[in-house]
Design an enzyme around this catalytic site. Structure first.
Site, mmCIF file in Angstrom:
data_model
loop_
_atom_site.group_PDB
_atom_site.id
_atom_site.type_symbol
_atom_site.label_atom_id
_atom_site.label_comp_id
_atom_site.label_asym_id
_atom_site.label_seq_id
_atom_site.Cartn_x
_atom_site.Cartn_y
_atom_site.Cartn_z
ATOM 1 N N ASP A 206 0.860 -1.179 0.000
ATOM 2 C CA ASP A 206 0.000 0.000 0.000
ATOM 3 C C ASP A 206 0.908 1.245 0.000
ATOM 4 O O ASP A 206 2.138 1.150 0.130
ATOM 5 C CB ASP A 206 -0.982 -0.012 1.174
ATOM 6 C CG ASP A 206 -2.235 0.819 0.838
ATOM 7 O OD1 ASP A 206 -2.161 1.686 -0.050
ATOM 8 O OD2 ASP A 206 -3.282 0.614 1.473
HETATM 9 C C1 BGC Z 1 -5.097 3.201 0.043
HETATM 10 C C2 BGC Z 1 -5.269 2.167 -1.053
HETATM 11 C C3 BGC Z 1 -5.138 2.813 -2.406
HETATM 12 C C4 BGC Z 1 -3.825 3.562 -2.473
HETATM 13 C C5 BGC Z 1 -3.591 4.232 -3.819
HETATM 14 C C6 BGC Z 1 -3.870 4.051 -0.147
HETATM 15 O O1 BGC Z 1 -3.827 5.116 0.753
HETATM 16 O O2 BGC Z 1 -5.047 2.527 1.293
HETATM 17 O O3 BGC Z 1 -6.502 1.516 -0.924
HETATM 18 O O4 BGC Z 1 -5.228 1.857 -3.408
HETATM 19 O O5 BGC Z 1 -3.794 4.550 -1.476
HETATM 20 O O6 BGC Z 1 -4.427 5.299 -4.001
#
Ligand code: BGC
Length: 762
Positions: free
Chosen positions: A284
């Site tokens: 993530d």
């Molecule tokens: C979130 C993810 C997301 C990623 C990219 C993160 O902060 O937890 O779910 O895919 O950002 O935007």
């Protein structure tokens, strides 16, 4: 049947020569490429960079960024989009870098790209996986037309604490429902095959217990038993892996002290080795570097090694693999091998998407212009949106409103005309001005001549109550009032956890005053999570739960308000009576002192609150009524490998055409470990014309009763199984039981396995 001797010899010769040829061509394209790569180029493939600063979209990258692409320092970009700019960027990678490896373009296309569908929690309320699949297909058609290859969806975290803001992104509290919705979305996004034109690679996220964050506080630790992890949180992931999700994302949080990004047992051990999934595992956002904050890595180099060792392939935005892994892999052949594996998995995905053969596959401006927000896509969004609406209360059949009886109608509530809030969290390229708001939908549905007044009244974002008197006045004058209240888009989603599940104060005050003044007041709730609404539940005559329904919100709500469509959505997560009652889940274990509403004390309950939720899991009313009858089962006992068919007839007796969601629940009443008092194991949304009957047959197999044993395996124990068929977890209409004849082991999480359902006219 005899085979001639010389034909056997001929076959052998052919086999041997094929094997020889195969050896000569043994290297796949990704493997051949890997052999040519320098260490820096390998590390570059692991790098995902953001197009924009933070999460804003930007596909026009500056010169320094393009230089990185030419130098082979980037494997993927996120938060970029657009057929034309992405084609230009891809050209730099393919024509300007030494090995010409194409880039992967990614974005959070969660519930639509430009045509925004209902938020995922609302789509789960359809209890119609086929609708989820259709929505994901439309999203994939649009996103790929805009140059994207990869979405960070579906989000399939089970959420049992509605304080958690990200409950809006998933399918709610139940692993069986969650697994069906997960598979539907993977199939919809990927279209069954990554090579298919228009296929958007799906990401199952956030593996594995992000939704179990303590207290519902986003990013918080989870601390749960191995059984709960295996039986509740992991089944949607298992189902998504089996459905062929090309990618997985590791969760931000830790489980019992082990941050998932560094959880070798979970990622390498369970996901890759035990489940056999070999796709692209992405971290993530910045999560590798956050291993330092978690307190398991002293510095970035240690964090990088931990993540690589756990089998994380790509570093989203953090730059840790890019900057801090080189030393470890140059010194340690075992690490270098892990790096090669990660690079191969990334190259394989690029190959599977067809990017080596045609890196410009999705660079088609004309297709982009045709696809985005096409009339068919809007139509699909409207169909799913109205399926998502849940009728929570309808005293004296106040709904549907009969347009001819109305001369004046008041629409009250700031949310009634808030396009942005209707789009909800993760709006991709959705635009507020393209949304049909509730007000717009009502306006277009009302016959000419009906007077309509709109008064915002109060904004959920503010405590300002000064608009309420005007709202009260309008309600007093109108024959009917539609009061739209709830949460705005910014109260649910990532990092939007709330300590209270009550309506924002201004919304509750508006409701109290308008309900006291108006004659016929229908409450339309718009929100991204289950709310605690005891006052409304008691005092409002009619309540429609409309969540955040996307670009066609207003049409869908008007269809239901005026009776063009009978609501049949069902709650994918219970609504508690008060915030203090969460987490609450229908599928709890029995206790030594089971909840009994008649026993006043010494049972599992609060002193000051009934043990039941306000609105239970699976609940939702209809404009019609349904009779369940003629329950039958094909057998009284079932052997390993066998199945039991459970059939029931459902008849629409209420005089209005409507869908009904038929639900099957089970219980294993005596086992070596306590089993939940109810578990969903099948459901089917069926359409029934007035007076029509259908026979629904669910086929259950013993594997669907496997539980995670104390020895760490799936175990199916001999003994009785009880089952119920009904309209919700608290409206069970018929029941029976059968025996599982033999104790044996299973292979998969029970909730991940689909129950076959057959519907026949009857
Ligand atoms: C979130 C993810 C997301 C990623 C990219 C993160 O902060 O937890 O779910 O895919 O950002 O935007």
């Amino acid at each position: 049947m005899g085979i001639h001797r010389h034909s056997v010899v001929a076959c052998l010769v052919i086999l041997l020569s094929c094997a020889g040829q195969a050896q000569a061509q043994a290297l796949s394209r990704p493997e051949a490429l890997l052999k040519k790569m320098t260490l820096d180029e390998k590390l570059g493939q692991l790098v995902q960079r953001a197009g924009g600063r933070s999460k804003a979209l930007n596909s026009k990258l500056d010169d320094a960024e393009l230089e990185r692409v030419r130098a082979g320092q980037v494997g993927s970009y996120l938060h970029v989009a657009g057929a034309e700019p992405l084609a230009r960027l891809q050209k730099v990678a393919v024509e300007g870098s030494r090995l010409g490896i194409p880039l992967l373009f990614a974005m959070d296309v969660v519930h639509g790209y430009r045509t925004i569908f209902p938020v995922p929690l609302a789509m789960a309320a359809t209890w119609a996986p086929e609708s989820e699949e259709r929505a994901a297909r439309v999203a994939a058609d649009e996103a790929t037309s805009a140059g994207l290859h990869w979405t960070f969806a579906p989000m399939i975290d089970i959420a049992r604490d509605p304080r958690w803001g990200r409950i809006v992104e998933g399918a709610g509290e139940d692993p069986y429902l969650g697994a069906r919705m997960a598979v539907a979305q993977v199939n919809g996004f990927q279209g069954g095959n990554l090579l298919r034109p228009g296929s958007l690679m799906a990401t199952a996220k956030h593996f594995g217990a992000y939704g179990a964050a303590i207290g519902g506080r986003d990013y918080n630790s989870a601390d749960l038993s191995e059984r709960t992890l295996q039986e509740v949180y992991l089944p949607p992931f298992y189902a998504a892996a089996r459905a062929g999700a090309g990618s997985f994302m590791a969760a931000f949080n830790d489980i019992a002290g082990v941050p998932t990004t560094a959880n070798k047992d979970l990622l390498r051990g369970l996901l890759r080795e035990r489940w056999g999934w070999q796709g692209l595992l992405v971290s993530d956002w910045g999560a590798i570097g956050e291993l330092i904050n978690h307190g398991v890595a002293a510095d970035r180099a240690a964090a990088a090694t931990l993540a690589l060792d756990a089998s994380v392939d790509m570093d989203m935005v953090g730059g840790v693999f890019a900057d801090d892994l080189k030393d470890a892999v140059s010194k340690d052949p075992a690490r270098l091998k892990q790096l090669d594996e990660a690079v191969l998995r990334i190259l394989r995905v690029k190959d599977q998407l067809g990017l080596f053969d045609n890196p410009m596959l999705y660079a088609d401006k004309d297709r982009e212009a045709r696809e985005l927000l096409s009339p068919e896509h809007r139509q699909a969004a409207r169909a799913v949106a109205r399926q998502s609406i849940v009728l929570l209360k309808n005293d004296n059949k106040l709904l549907p409103l009969r347009a001819p009886d109305i001369r004046t109608l008041a629409v009250i509530g700031q949310l009634a005309d808030d396009g942005l809030s209707a789009l909800g969290s993760w709006r991709a390229q959705g635009k507020a001005e393209e949304v049909i708001t509730v007000l717009g939908g009502i306006r277009s549905a009302l016959p000419k001549g009906v007077g309509i007044t709109y008064v915002p009244g109060a904004d959920p974002r503010s405590d300002d109550l000064s608009g309420i008197p005007a709202a009260v006045k309008a309600a007093r004058r109108a024959d009917v009032t539609v009061l739209v209240i709830g949460e705005d888009y910014d109260l649910s989603g990532e990092s939007r956890s709330r300590s209270s599940l009550e309506l924002p104060a201004s919304q509750l005050e508006l409701a109290k005053q308008v309900l006291a003044a108006g004659k016929r007041v229908v409450v339309v709730l718009a929100n991204g999570r289950p709310l605690a609404i005891p006052w409304l539940a008691e005092n409002a005559p009619a309540i429609l739960e409309t969540w955040m329904l996307g670009v066609e919100t207003g049409h869908a709500v008007a269809d239901v308000l005026f009776g063009d469509y009978s609501p049949a959505g069902r709650l994918p997560a219970a609504f508690p009576r008060t915030t203090g009652a969460v987490p609450f889940n229908y599928s709890a274990n029995p206790t030594g002192r089971p909840a009994d509403p008649d026993l006043k004390k010494d049972t599992v309950r609060y002193h000051d609150l009934p043990i039941t939720p306000q609105f239970s899991f699976g609940f939702g009313l209809s404009y019609s009524e349904f009779r369940y009858s003629e329950l039958a089962q094909s057998a009284q006992s079932v052997d390993p490998g066998g199945r039991v068919d459970i059939s029931i007839t459902v008849e629409n007796t209420g005089g209005v055409a409507s869908d009904e969601v038929v639900q099957l629940y089970v219980r294993d009443p005596v086992a070596s470990v306590a089993r939940p008092v109810l578990e969903l194991r099948g459901f089917k949304r069926i359409e029934l014309a007035s007076g029509a009957r259908k026979r629904v047959t669910f086929s259950l197999t013993p594997e669907q009763f496997a539980f995670w044993s104390p020895r760490g395996q799936w175990l199916i124990e001999a003994g009785r199984i009880d089952f119920w068929v009904g309209a919700s977890s608290t409206d069970l209409r018929a029941n029976g039981s059968f025996e599982i004849t033999k104790t044996h082991t299973g292979t998969a999480p029970a909730a991940a396995l689909p129950t076959r359902v057959i519907v026949s006219s009857n």
